[in-house]
Motif scaffolding. Structure first.
Motif, short mmCIF file in Angstrom:
data_model
loop_
_atom_site.label_atom_id
_atom_site.label_comp_id
_atom_site.label_asym_id
_atom_site.label_seq_id
_atom_site.Cartn_x
_atom_site.Cartn_y
_atom_site.Cartn_z
N GLY A 14 0.75 -0.98 0.15
CA GLY A 14 0.21 0.24 -0.08
C GLY A 14 0.50 1.07 -0.13
O GLY A 14 1.22 2.15 0.69
N CYS A 15 0.65 2.41 -1.45
CA CYS A 15 2.00 3.28 -1.14
C CYS A 15 1.40 4.06 0.20
O CYS A 15 2.31 4.56 0.46
N CYS A 16 0.31 4.33 1.10
CA CYS A 16 -0.63 5.45 1.29
C CYS A 16 0.29 4.99 3.11
O CYS A 16 0.95 5.83 3.21
N LYS A 18 3.09 3.01 3.08
CA LYS A 18 3.51 3.30 2.76
C LYS A 18 4.56 4.85 3.04
O LYS A 18 5.76 4.37 3.89
N TYR A 19 3.75 4.80 2.30
CA TYR A 19 4.46 6.94 2.57
C TYR A 19 3.65 7.95 3.45
O TYR A 19 5.13 9.01 4.04
N GLU A 88 11.29 -1.18 1.97
CA GLU A 88 11.00 -1.91 2.29
C GLU A 88 11.00 -3.25 2.94
O GLU A 88 11.49 -4.51 2.27
N ASP A 265 2.51 -6.73 3.80
CA ASP A 265 2.41 -6.96 2.65
C ASP A 265 3.49 -7.07 1.83
O ASP A 265 3.36 -7.95 1.07
#
Length: 332
Positions: A14-16, A18-19, A88, A265
């Protein structure tokens, strides 16, 4: 099935999350590095870095320790969370989660023990303040911290003004040559709102004058101890203090959950890659016996590996007239 391309599933990290974890921790990292730099600079100004033994010479608390310890912990946590989320890296993310969880449980245990053993905590706080009263003139940072606490809570000493007898500069013994003999620091004085300039000598001889009856005690200096005033302040601001601690705890739990979700993830994507690689090898690189027979030609269908019969070329399986077309990489 043979002849059908295997489609690789896109990464599911999930990009949200993660960032958000990256941004959250980079702020912590910068703040921690700033606190650590301030602490090291303060130690450098006091000559501690050139004389490490000075750290143990001070009888009381050196407030710079707070900056160094808090800054160091924040820097380590921020680095692990920031780099772990960006790259990651499951090791750094797990380290971040465990370290943050350990801090959370230490805070929880401290709160429970403070509630259960209130009398013991009060005695330890009295002892801690008195040890710092003894070292009042030994460190300028400690002196400023004590003055701030006494002014903010309108108190003097741990239990009262007479605690300043523990300090060699303020005790009332006849052998004390200090001008501050039988006095208190200026932060114990009751401030006159009309005064524009702070009178740093207002505490001189004040306890001696109080004994002689020359001054009215409560109107000139604060007579209540800082331990009692601190307890009263906690009771008056219990909702605010509890809200701050609950907010910090929720923030820590949220960070742990976010890091663990990102680890899950990453593991799911790695498992997907591994499964896809296994499927590719099974379907593209390992032909069955029937496939070998069908591609070997009618003259070789009788016995595979019979004397004088050459095995089928690997090109038969990869697009040179064989069973399988040449694999495409556009969907990898």
């Amino acid at each position: 099935m043979p002849g059908k391309h295997q489609h690789f599933q896109e990464p599911e990290v999930g990009c949200c999350g993660k960032y958000f974890l990256f941004g959250f921790n980079i702020v912590f990292w910068v703040l921690g590095a700033l606190f650590l730099a301030i602490g090291l600079w303060a130690w450098g100004e006091k000559g501690v870095l050139s004389n490490i033994s000075a750290l143990t010479d001070l009888g009381g608390l050196d407030p710079v320790w707070l900056f160094v310890v808090v800054g160091g912990v924040m820097s380590v946590l921020g680095f692990a969370g920031c780099i772990g989320a960006l790259r990651e890296n499951t090791f750094l993310l797990k380290f971040f989660s465990v370290f943050l969880g350990l801090i959370f449980f230490l805070e929880l245990a401290t709160g429970i023990l403070a509630f259960v053993f209130k009398d013991w905590i009060r005695d330890q706080l009295n002892l801690f303040i008195n040890n710092n009263v003894k070292a009042y003139r030994d460190d300028i940072d400690l002196q400023n911290l004590i003055d701030f606490a006494q002014e903010y809570w309108s108190c003097c000493g741990a239990r009262g003004p007479n605690d300043w007898n523990l300090n060699i500069y303020f005790n009332c013994t006849d052998l004390n040559p200090s001008r501050e003999r039988c006095g208190v620091p200026f932060s114990c004085c009751v401030r006159d709102p009309a005064e524009d300039v702070l009178n740093t000598q207002c505490g001189y001889d004040v306890r001696l004058k109080l004994v002689r009856g020359e001054l009215e005690q409560q109107g000139f200096i604060h007579t209540k101890g800082c331990v009692g005033q601190f307890e009263k302040w906690l009771q008056d601001n219990l909702i605010v203090v509890a809200g701050v601690f609950v907010g910090i705890a929720l923030l820590q739990i949220f960070g742990i959950c976010l890091a663990q979700n990102l680890v899950s993830d990453i593991k799911a994507v790695k498992a997907n890659w591994s499964k896809w690689n296994d499927d590719f090898e099974n379907h593209w690189l390992t032909p069955t016996v029937s496939e070998v027979l069908s591609t070997a030609g009618p003259q070789q269908n009788s016995v595979i590996g019979a004397p004088g019969l050459a095995p089928p070329s690997r090109h038969a399986f990869f697009g040179l007239g064989g069973l399988y077309p040449e694999p495409t990489f556009k969907n990898w």
